[in-house]
Scaffold this motif. Structure first.
Motif, PDB file in Angstrom:
ATOM      1  N   GLN A 268      79.759  49.950  35.354  1.00  0.00           N
ATOM      2  CA  GLN A 268      80.865  49.253  34.696  1.00  0.00           C
ATOM      3  C   GLN A 268      81.907  50.248  34.166  1.00  0.00           C
ATOM      4  O   GLN A 268      83.123  50.085  34.397  1.00  0.00           O
ATOM      5  CB  GLN A 268      80.313  48.408  33.549  1.00  0.00           C
ATOM      6  CG  GLN A 268      81.332  47.516  32.872  1.00  0.00           C
ATOM      7  CD  GLN A 268      80.693  46.748  31.722  1.00  0.00           C
ATOM      8  OE1 GLN A 268      80.287  47.346  30.718  1.00  0.00           O
ATOM      9  NE2 GLN A 268      80.593  45.442  31.863  1.00  0.00           N
ATOM     10  N   ASP A 269      81.438  51.279  33.477  1.00  0.00           N
ATOM     11  CA  ASP A 269      82.359  52.279  32.920  1.00  0.00           C
ATOM     12  C   ASP A 269      83.095  53.031  34.026  1.00  0.00           C
ATOM     13  O   ASP A 269      84.299  53.315  33.905  1.00  0.00           O
ATOM     14  CB  ASP A 269      81.588  53.269  32.045  1.00  0.00           C
ATOM     15  CG  ASP A 269      81.012  52.615  30.790  1.00  0.00           C
ATOM     16  OD1 ASP A 269      81.497  51.537  30.425  1.00  0.00           O
ATOM     17  OD2 ASP A 269      80.062  53.184  30.207  1.00  0.00           O
ATOM     18  N   THR A 270      82.392  53.372  35.099  1.00  0.00           N
ATOM     19  CA  THR A 270      83.018  54.107  36.206  1.00  0.00           C
ATOM     20  C   THR A 270      84.125  53.289  36.855  1.00  0.00           C
ATOM     21  O   THR A 270      85.219  53.802  37.129  1.00  0.00           O
ATOM     22  CB  THR A 270      81.960  54.479  37.268  1.00  0.00           C
ATOM     23  OG1 THR A 270      80.952  55.293  36.665  1.00  0.00           O
ATOM     24  CG2 THR A 270      82.597  55.241  38.425  1.00  0.00           C
ATOM     25  N   LEU A 271      83.865  52.019  37.092  1.00  0.00           N
ATOM     26  CA  LEU A 271      84.867  51.152  37.720  1.00  0.00           C
ATOM     27  C   LEU A 271      86.102  51.009  36.832  1.00  0.00           C
ATOM     28  O   LEU A 271      87.242  51.087  37.308  1.00  0.00           O
ATOM     29  CB  LEU A 271      84.265  49.773  38.015  1.00  0.00           C
ATOM     30  CG  LEU A 271      83.246  49.711  39.157  1.00  0.00           C
ATOM     31  CD1 LEU A 271      82.601  48.339  39.230  1.00  0.00           C
ATOM     32  CD2 LEU A 271      83.904  50.051  40.498  1.00  0.00           C
ATOM     33  N   ARG A 272      85.884  50.826  35.541  1.00  0.00           N
ATOM     34  CA  ARG A 272      87.018  50.660  34.627  1.00  0.00           C
ATOM     35  C   ARG A 272      87.840  51.945  34.508  1.00  0.00           C
ATOM     36  O   ARG A 272      89.073  51.897  34.392  1.00  0.00           O
ATOM     37  CB  ARG A 272      86.517  50.244  33.251  1.00  0.00           C
ATOM     38  CG  ARG A 272      86.185  48.756  33.159  1.00  0.00           C
ATOM     39  CD  ARG A 272      85.700  48.415  31.774  1.00  0.00           C
ATOM     40  NE  ARG A 272      85.547  46.978  31.592  1.00  0.00           N
ATOM     41  CZ  ARG A 272      84.954  46.416  30.553  1.00  0.00           C
ATOM     42  NH1 ARG A 272      84.462  47.203  29.600  1.00  0.00           N
ATOM     43  NH2 ARG A 272      84.851  45.112  30.460  1.00  0.00           N
ATOM     44  N   ASN A 273      87.161  53.082  34.525  1.00  0.00           N
ATOM     45  CA  ASN A 273      87.875  54.358  34.412  1.00  0.00           C
ATOM     46  C   ASN A 273      88.704  54.664  35.654  1.00  0.00           C
ATOM     47  O   ASN A 273      89.820  55.187  35.555  1.00  0.00           O
ATOM     48  CB  ASN A 273      86.881  55.497  34.163  1.00  0.00           C
ATOM     49  CG  ASN A 273      86.277  55.447  32.769  1.00  0.00           C
ATOM     50  OD1 ASN A 273      86.887  54.913  31.843  1.00  0.00           O
ATOM     51  ND2 ASN A 273      85.079  55.994  32.605  1.00  0.00           N
ATOM     52  N   GLN A 274      88.163  54.343  36.824  1.00  0.00           N
ATOM     53  CA  GLN A 274      88.850  54.685  38.067  1.00  0.00           C
ATOM     54  C   GLN A 274      89.821  53.606  38.532  1.00  0.00           C
ATOM     55  O   GLN A 274      90.716  53.893  39.335  1.00  0.00           O
ATOM     56  CB  GLN A 274      87.818  54.977  39.159  1.00  0.00           C
ATOM     57  CG  GLN A 274      86.941  56.190  38.852  1.00  0.00           C
ATOM     58  CD  GLN A 274      86.240  56.725  40.084  1.00  0.00           C
ATOM     59  OE1 GLN A 274      86.745  56.646  41.199  1.00  0.00           O
ATOM     60  NE2 GLN A 274      85.044  57.264  39.889  1.00  0.00           N
TER      61      GLN A 274
END
Length: 289
Positions: A268-274
């Motif tokens: 979830q965090d990776t998708l939101r950051n990228q």
């Protein structure tokens, strides 16, 4: 600068430009004996009111999520777009009525200098269209896209008026009504642009999932997260300038609940950051055989 503030500035640019053009077109049409120009000014005036609606919609859509609206207020944006389309249809009907009325009423041909006014207007409206459209793509805004197509429809209306005035001026006696027929042609362009604006806004309200490129990016990024073996279902719906995602991710079936939970949060965090335009991201963990 935030996306919402950038969008609001873009709408204010359109409002000021349309208000100024409405005055210029009306004066040129009145003193230059061109109903096509007056019709063009009516559309620009309607565009000013439409821009006000878009501005209200953007203001409301940026309100944060609350208890009754856990996904935020982004859906207000396409709803405002429907109202904008309604205004365009009303302006088209008004122009068509007056043009038909003028065809049956003898009137002098337009003045030659009105062509110079129209030439400058067409150039300005096309520049405005390209600029606002690029902003709408950058901000993922359906209402800004509608705003951009207002500029394009205005340019097409002005082109039709230009052609009509040329025929009325150089055609001689009996061709004065070419100016009014040009206004009717402009009505067809306006109605077609209404469809181009309405269709994607309707898809947004209906949660239509046609985000092929974004889906591919999400799947590609997901596989870079340690523990994610593959992705299955990926549902995307747009609300305002944000995309909400429901994603099923496969992990090792032997992992503990805690380990699966940690992988879900990392994904979830990776998708939101990228992908900054993502809003809510719901991850469902599936055990892989």
């Amino acid at each position: 600068m935030s996306k919402s503030k950038l969008a609001i500035r873009t709408v204010l640019f359109s409002m000021i430009g349309n208000a100024g053009l409405a005055v210029i077109k009306f004066l040129a049409g009145f003193f230059g004996n061109s109903f096509a120009l007056i019709a063009d000014s009516i559309e620009s005036l309607v565009d000013v009111f439409a821009s006000i609606l878009v501005l209200i919609g953007l203001r409301y859509a940026e309100r944060p999520a609350d208890e009754n609206h856990p996904y935020g207020h982004g859906k207000a944006e396409p709803l405002i777009t429907f109202l904008v389309v309604g205004f365009l249809i009303i302006s088209a009907a008004t122009i068509a009525y007056q043009a038909i009325k003028n065809i049956n009423t003898p009137h002098p041909r337009p003045e030659n200098w009105t062509l110079w006014v129209l030439g400058a207007i067409i150039l300005w409206k096309e520049i405005s269209f390209q600029w606002v459209l690029s902003r709408s793509k950058r901000l993922n805004s359906s209402s800004l896209k509608a705003e951009a197509w207002h500029h394009r429809s205005d340019a097409l209306t002005s082109i039709a008026a230009f052609i009509g005035i040329v025929i009325a001026i150089f055609g001689g006696e009996g061709f004065e009504v070419a100016d009014d027929y040009a206004a009717l042609v402009a009505v067809l362009f306006i109605l077609y642009n209404c469809y181009l604006i309405f269709r994607p806004a309707l898809g947004e309200v209906m949660d239509e999932d046609n985000h092929v490129e974004l889906t591919a990016d999400i799947r590609k990024i997901s596989l870079t997260v340690p523990g994610v073996l593959e992705t299955e279902k990926c549902y995307i719906r747009k609300a305002g300038m944000k995309y909400h995602v429901d994603l099923h991710a496969h992990v090792n079936g032997e992992l503990t609940v805690r380990e699966g939970h940690d992988i879900a949060h990392a994904l979830q965090d990776t998708l939101r950051n990228q992908i900054p335009e993502l809003g809510h991201v719901l991850i469902h963990i599936e055990p892989s055989e």
